[in-house]
Design an enzyme around this catalytic site. Structure first.
Site, short mmCIF file in Angstrom:
data_model
loop_
_atom_site.label_atom_id
_atom_site.label_comp_id
_atom_site.label_asym_id
_atom_site.label_seq_id
_atom_site.Cartn_x
_atom_site.Cartn_y
_atom_site.Cartn_z
CB THR A 171 -0.87 0.07 1.15
OG1 THR A 171 -0.08 -0.02 2.21
CG2 THR A 171 -1.86 -1.29 1.25
CB SER A 293 19.13 1.71 -25.21
OG SER A 293 19.89 2.89 -25.23
CE LYS A 299 17.29 1.07 -19.95
NZ LYS A 299 17.10 2.49 -20.24
CD GLU A 306 8.49 2.00 -21.05
OE1 GLU A 306 9.16 3.03 -20.83
OE2 GLU A 306 9.32 1.18 -21.76
CE1 TYR A 333 -26.11 12.76 -38.49
CE2 TYR A 333 -26.61 14.93 -39.81
CZ TYR A 333 -25.73 13.70 -39.38
OH TYR A 333 -24.30 13.76 -39.90
#
Ligand code: ARG
Length: 476
Positions: A171, A293, A299, A306, A333
């Site tokens: 937490t 990378s 890397k 992501e 409309y």
């Protein structure tokens, strides 16, 4: 029928701009305005649904006595040829013809002659487009369902095999209490289970046929709306013609589902990104889901999670775009509604891509159980268990909380977890502490003790995974 079969008198040899509504105009539309108001570059994605809707409408017109059976046959034949041409990529779309509806109608008239012009009897582009989007979105929800199911299945199966793997539960991103990795994964599944429910709910409400609402007020022809609704596998015709051509709440609902799902996947992404880092090392993602990378040779970046996290922003944006599009529109409309398509299309595509990426990646996660265990040991994660133990010896919880707080402060000072202290060290804080404390201070003992529905005990996790899998099997 091909164009050469059409009698000269019936050929529509003048398919100029605005042929569908040019009658009351004294000058052609400005060239820029024509481009500005056209939607064909994006709404051509609705072509197959548009043709499906037109065939249903034509069949109904024949039953109503508006079209003869040979006219119906010519229209259906022509539309099917056009559908094949569009599917094959050889159809010639014209911006001058504004949108998907008029492009297809013009192509039909071009092929079969003036009979093609009868198709639009008792119909408007307003009910036509509302029908097309609903049909399209229904197809999309049907193909998103198995992608979501596959992802859930991968998560649940991983949870079942990691039912005993101990990790820190957090937490405030601070170590809180030990949990099992399987339990954590099943929390993800619960989020997705509710998202699935939201998707089904959205489908249920969108599956009504607006066809027959015409421009806004219905039509004077003896149409049969139940017939077209049934032809298109809608549950029933919509109730009110004004509402039918006007509201896009079904698209908003889909985007709300999509936003919620993306929000959930972004939370999973965030955890995956953290867990793959050198600081956590809780999991490994196979190389095929990562990139390197160009400058730092060491890397291995978790690009897939992501990107999913990043794409959440655009889907949330589409939801807000549609809500704002609809806000304050008077009935019925308005051309504003033409702007509903691109956000909806992109929300659908983004969600489908993200589900696919996650569905492939999640089952390939490798849990690093030693790192997880070590991390859980480091953060005094069994402090609550010690407090509960003292309560069991008759000490009020607030006092036991204080005693354990002092023991933790000592541990921080000495660099020792509670389970690493000797009995004498622990007894400095309470003489109620006895040899049996070490069992409850162990991580295994801590998780095993939370043995109830929804708890983190391995036994519960295995049972919950079984229930979750059984629930998936009830989907068709
Ligand atoms: N392209 C239009 C849309 O997407 C079709 C309906 C146009 N109707 C109209 N009355 N201009 O909304």
């Amino acid at each position: 029928m091909s164009k050469s079969d059409i009698p000269e008198s019936e050929k529509d040899d003048n398919p100029t701009t605005n042929q569908s509504w040019g009658g009351r105009f004294n000058e052609p539309v400005d060239a820029f305005v024509a481009r500005f108001t056209a939607s064909v570059l994006f709404d051509q994605r609705l072509a197959q649904q548009d043709i499906q809707g037109s065939i249903a409408h034509a069949k109904m017109l024949e039953q109503a006595g508006v079209l003869s059976s040979s006219e119906l046959a010519a229209i259906c034949d022509g539309l099917q040829q056009i559908a094949a041409e569009i599917a094959g990529g050889s159809f010639d779309w014209s911006v001058a013809l504004e949108d998907v509806h008029m492009n297809i109608e013009a192509a039909l008239t071009d092929r079969i002659g003036v009979v093609g012009k009868k198709l639009h009897t008792g119909r408007s582009r307003n009910d036509q487009v509302a029908t097309d989007i609903r049909l399209w979105l229904r197809d999309q929800t049907d193909s998103i369902q198995p992608l979501l199911t596959k992802l859930q299945q991968g998560i649940i199966e991983l949870a079942a095999s990691e039912a005993e793997t101990i990790m820190p539960g957090f937490t405030h991103l601070q170590t809180a209490q030990p949990v099992t990795f399987g339990h954590h994964l099943l929390a993800w599944n619960e989020m997705l289970e509710r998202d699935f429910g939201r998707l089904l709910d959205c489908r249920k409400r969108l599956n009504q046929s607006p066809l027959g609402a015409a421009a806004l007020a219905g039509t004077t022809y003896p149409i049969n709306r139940e017939f077209t609704a049934a032809q298109l596998n809608f549950d029933k015709p919509t109730e009110n013609s004004l509402d039918s051509v006007s509201d896009r709440d079904f698209a908003i609902e889909f985007c709300a589902f999509a936003s919620m799902l993306m929000t959930h996947m972004s939370r999973m992404s965030e955890e995956l990104v953290l867990w793959t880092s050198a600081q956590f090392q809780f999991i490994d993602l196979p190389d095929r889901f990562c990139t390197g990378s160009s400058i730092m040779p060491q890397k291995k970046n978790p690009d897939v999670p992501e990107l999913v996290r990043g794409k959440t922003g655009r889907v949330n944006g589409h939801l807000i775009a549609l809500l704002t599009l609809m806000k304050s529109q008077p009935l019925a409309y308005n051309k504003d509604n033409q702007e509903d398509k691109e956000p909806l299309f992109d929300a659908v595509d983004t969600v489908a891509d993200c589900l696919r990426a996650f569905g492939d990646m999640i089952p390939a996660i490798r849990a690093n159980s030693e790192s997880m265990f070590e991390a859980a040991r480091r953060g005094f994660s069994t402090a609550t268990d010690l407090a509960d133990y003292l309560v069991g010896k008759g000490i009020p919880f607030r006092d036991s909380h204080e005693i354990v707080g002092k023991s933790v402060a000592y541990g921080v000072d000495q660099g020792k977890d509670l389970s690493e202290m000797s009995l004498a060290e622990l007894q400095q804080f309470s003489d109620q502490i006895e040899e049996d404390v070490f069992e409850i201070l162990s991580l295994e003992g801590s998780v095993a003790a939370r043995n109830h529905i929804g708890g983190t005990a391995p036994q519960q996790v295995r049972a919950a995974a079984q229930r979750a899998l059984a629930l998936l099997k009830t989907r068709n």
